[in-house]
Design a protein around this motif. Structure first.
Motif, PDB file in Angstrom:
ATOM      1  N   GLY A 226      11.728  -6.980  -4.181  1.00 13.58           N
ATOM      2  CA  GLY A 226      11.188  -7.448  -5.457  1.00 13.58           C
ATOM      3  C   GLY A 226      11.653  -6.705  -6.684  1.00 13.58           C
ATOM      4  O   GLY A 226      11.210  -7.017  -7.800  1.00 13.58           O
ATOM      5  N   GLY A 227      12.567  -5.727  -6.500  1.00 12.34           N
ATOM      6  CA  GLY A 227      13.011  -5.003  -7.689  1.00 12.34           C
ATOM      7  C   GLY A 227      13.773  -3.743  -7.355  1.00 12.34           C
ATOM      8  O   GLY A 227      14.515  -3.677  -6.363  1.00 12.34           O
ATOM      9  N   TYR A 228      13.550  -2.704  -8.161  1.00 12.76           N
ATOM     10  CA  TYR A 228      14.302  -1.455  -8.035  1.00 12.76           C
ATOM     11  C   TYR A 228      13.376  -0.260  -8.265  1.00 12.76           C
ATOM     12  O   TYR A 228      12.427  -0.337  -9.060  1.00 12.76           O
ATOM     13  N   ILE A 229      13.664   0.838  -7.588  1.00 18.58           N
ATOM     14  CA  ILE A 229      13.016   2.109  -7.864  1.00 18.58           C
ATOM     15  C   ILE A 229      14.010   2.934  -8.674  1.00 18.58           C
ATOM     16  O   ILE A 229      15.133   3.186  -8.232  1.00 18.58           O
ATOM     17  N   VAL A 230      13.590   3.345  -9.871  1.00 15.10           N
ATOM     18  CA  VAL A 230      14.498   4.022 -10.800  1.00 15.10           C
ATOM     19  C   VAL A 230      13.943   5.400 -11.161  1.00 15.10           C
ATOM     20  O   VAL A 230      12.734   5.554 -11.391  1.00 15.10           O
ATOM     21  N   SER A 231      14.828   6.387 -11.219  1.00 18.64           N
ATOM     22  CA  SER A 231      14.456   7.754 -11.608  1.00 18.64           C
ATOM     23  C   SER A 231      15.517   8.343 -12.520  1.00 18.64           C
ATOM     24  O   SER A 231      16.687   7.946 -12.473  1.00 18.64           O
ATOM     25  N   GLY A 232      15.095   9.307 -13.337  1.00 22.73           N
ATOM     26  CA  GLY A 232      16.013  10.009 -14.219  1.00 22.73           C
ATOM     27  C   GLY A 232      15.361  10.308 -15.556  1.00 22.73           C
ATOM     28  O   GLY A 232      14.192   9.988 -15.782  1.00 22.73           O
ATOM     29  N   ILE A 233      16.109  10.944 -16.423  1.00 23.33           N
ATOM     30  CA  ILE A 233      15.597  11.326 -17.744  1.00 23.33           C
ATOM     31  C   ILE A 233      16.614  10.940 -18.811  1.00 23.33           C
ATOM     32  O   ILE A 233      17.791  11.283 -18.722  1.00 23.33           O
TER      33      ILE A 233
ATOM     34  N   PHE B 103       8.904   1.580 -10.492  1.00 25.71           N
ATOM     35  CA  PHE B 103       9.267   0.275  -9.944  1.00 25.71           C
ATOM     36  C   PHE B 103       9.579  -0.668 -11.101  1.00 25.71           C
ATOM     37  O   PHE B 103       8.731  -0.926 -11.959  1.00 25.71           O
ATOM     38  N   ILE B 104      10.814  -1.150 -11.142  1.00 23.17           N
ATOM     39  CA  ILE B 104      11.246  -2.119 -12.142  1.00 23.17           C
ATOM     40  C   ILE B 104      11.423  -3.459 -11.429  1.00 23.17           C
ATOM     41  O   ILE B 104      12.374  -3.643 -10.669  1.00 23.17           O
ATOM     42  N   PRO B 105      10.497  -4.391 -11.648  1.00 23.83           N
ATOM     43  CA  PRO B 105      10.577  -5.667 -10.921  1.00 23.83           C
ATOM     44  C   PRO B 105      11.750  -6.514 -11.387  1.00 23.83           C
ATOM     45  O   PRO B 105      12.270  -6.352 -12.503  1.00 23.83           O
ATOM     46  N   ASP B 106      12.170  -7.427 -10.538  1.00 24.34           N
ATOM     47  CA  ASP B 106      13.249  -8.341 -10.898  1.00 24.34           C
ATOM     48  C   ASP B 106      12.934  -9.096 -12.185  1.00 24.34           C
ATOM     49  O   ASP B 106      13.847  -9.458 -12.934  1.00 24.34           O
ATOM     50  N   SER B 107      11.668  -9.317 -12.440  1.00 32.29           N
ATOM     51  CA  SER B 107      11.270 -10.064 -13.634  1.00 32.29           C
ATOM     52  C   SER B 107      11.563  -9.326 -14.931  1.00 32.29           C
ATOM     53  O   SER B 107      11.531  -9.912 -16.010  1.00 32.29           O
TER      54      SER B 107
END
Length: 379
Positions: free
Chosen positions: A156-163, A226-230
């Protein structure tokens, strides 16, 4: 809510002509923005109320098809003139206007119609504040930095990390358009809308600047968000950036033009008491007025086709943006020379504007970045 209904409601509350729009913004500039400029600069107050007033005056609508007083067109020039009108009083505010306008442009150009329908009308009306977190991705694409945000695919999307170290026009609840690359395949890059929620997407003030303290500039800490596809703006970020880049760069002319006009006003005011000696300076108010009259028609022509992608067109856009930054700093120096010692006093007429002017030359795309981009296109 249907897009047509949002368009109708947003447009109905805005000025019906360019003249009305600019007059409304001028009134806001000469009252609310002028009265708040020192607090924005010295105390770092974010001018949220003024941004919403500018929105209601149509400042963020004119370059967006379906909105503004002429909804059939992308009036990029009118958006730039609105920024410049406000910027005569406060460079910080015109910078924030550019970021709000850039976020709206991202939404307009996205193929994600549901996301556009959800956020575009609210961005234009000032109901929400949006920004561009594209400094790092744009520089990364040009080989200057590495991507700060990394993502991995999940259901359903992506897990994103960083600064991201510096992003402006931010606050709790604001929205940001930025990009990340896939941790397992850096050749794949996505652009998405991030919501500053205070949980897995947080902001923190990690430094202070010599100007634009009221720009809502923070580090953005993305912790396994969590960044959803939407919320995906573009599945292919590099091609999308090529599409949005010309307007992204050209709209910054509004920041420069506001500053230059402010410096012209300072020079003219200085001449009221110092004409007898100012007349010997090599660059005067009339120098910059004549220069603007000469170069603006070419810049206006570029604004008429912001989706063009030919190398020749892009070179002209980059050159225009480079010229804007360098001319702003020349005008700042000239204004200080006109004022002399009294302009060197903290809190003087030139003080804030001089510090703000430097930012036009270092904000992405900075002078050195633009020179590299022009050289790369010529290679």
């Amino acid at each position: 809510m249907a897009l047509s209904m949002m368009v109708s409601e947003t447009v109905s509350s805005m000025p019906n002509s360019k003249e009305e729009m600019l007059a409304a913004i001028q009134n806001i500039a000469e009252t609310d923005i002028r009265n708040m400029a020192v607090a924005v600069d010295v105390d770092g107050i974010y001018p949220g109320d003024n941004m919403r007033k500018l929105a209601q005056a149509g400042a963020f609508a004119q370059h967006i098809t379906g909105y503004g007083y002429n909804p059939q067109q992308n009036n990029l020039l009118d958006t730039v003139q609105a920024m410049a009108t406000a910027g005569v009083e406060c460079g910080n505010t015109s910078f924030l206007m550019w970021l709000q306008n850039a976020f709206a442009w991202y939404l307009l150009q996205s193929d994600n119609t549901a996301l556009r329908d959800e956020l575009l009308g609210k961005t234009i009306s000032g109901e929400i504040m949006g920004t561009s977190g594209m400094s790092n991705p744009v520089k990364a694409m040009d080989g200057i930095e590495k991507f700060k945000l990394k993502g991995q695919r999940v259901d359903g999307g992506y897990i994103v990390s960083g600064i991201l170290p510096y992003v402006s026009n931010l606050g709790d609840g604001h929205y940001m358009g930025t990009a990340f690359e896939m941790a397992d395949d850096p050749s794949v890059k996505k652009m998405a809308v991030f919501h500053i929620n205070g949980d897995d997407i947080q902001i923190a003030q990690n430094t202070h600047f010599i100007a634009l303290e009221g720009s809502g500039t923070y580090a953005v800490k993305v912790k396994k968000a969590f960044i959803p596809d939407s919320r995906i703006l573009a599945e292919d970020m590099p091609s999308f950036v090529k599409r949005i880049k010309p307007a992204f760069f050209l709209m910054q002319a509004g920041i420069a033009l506001g500053q230059i006009n402010a410096f012209i006003n300072i020079m003219k005011d200085s001449d009221k008491s110092l004409m007898h000696v100012n007349k010997y300076l090599p660059e005067r108010a009339e120098t910059f007025e004549a220069e603007l009259a000469s170069i603006l028609p070419g810049v206006v022509a570029l604004m008429e086709t912001p989706l063009e992608s030919s190398p020749d067109y892009l070179t002209k856009v980059f050159e225009a943006r480079l010229y804007a930054g360098e001319m702003t700093m020349r005008a700042a120096n000239a204004a200080l020379m006109h004022e002399g010692a009294k302009g060197y006093i903290k809190g003087s007429t030139v003080d804030r504007r001089f510090r703000e002017s430097i930012f036009v030359a270092i904000v992405t795309p900075a002078t050195k970045h633009l020179r590299k981009a022009i050289a790369d296109l010529a290679a």
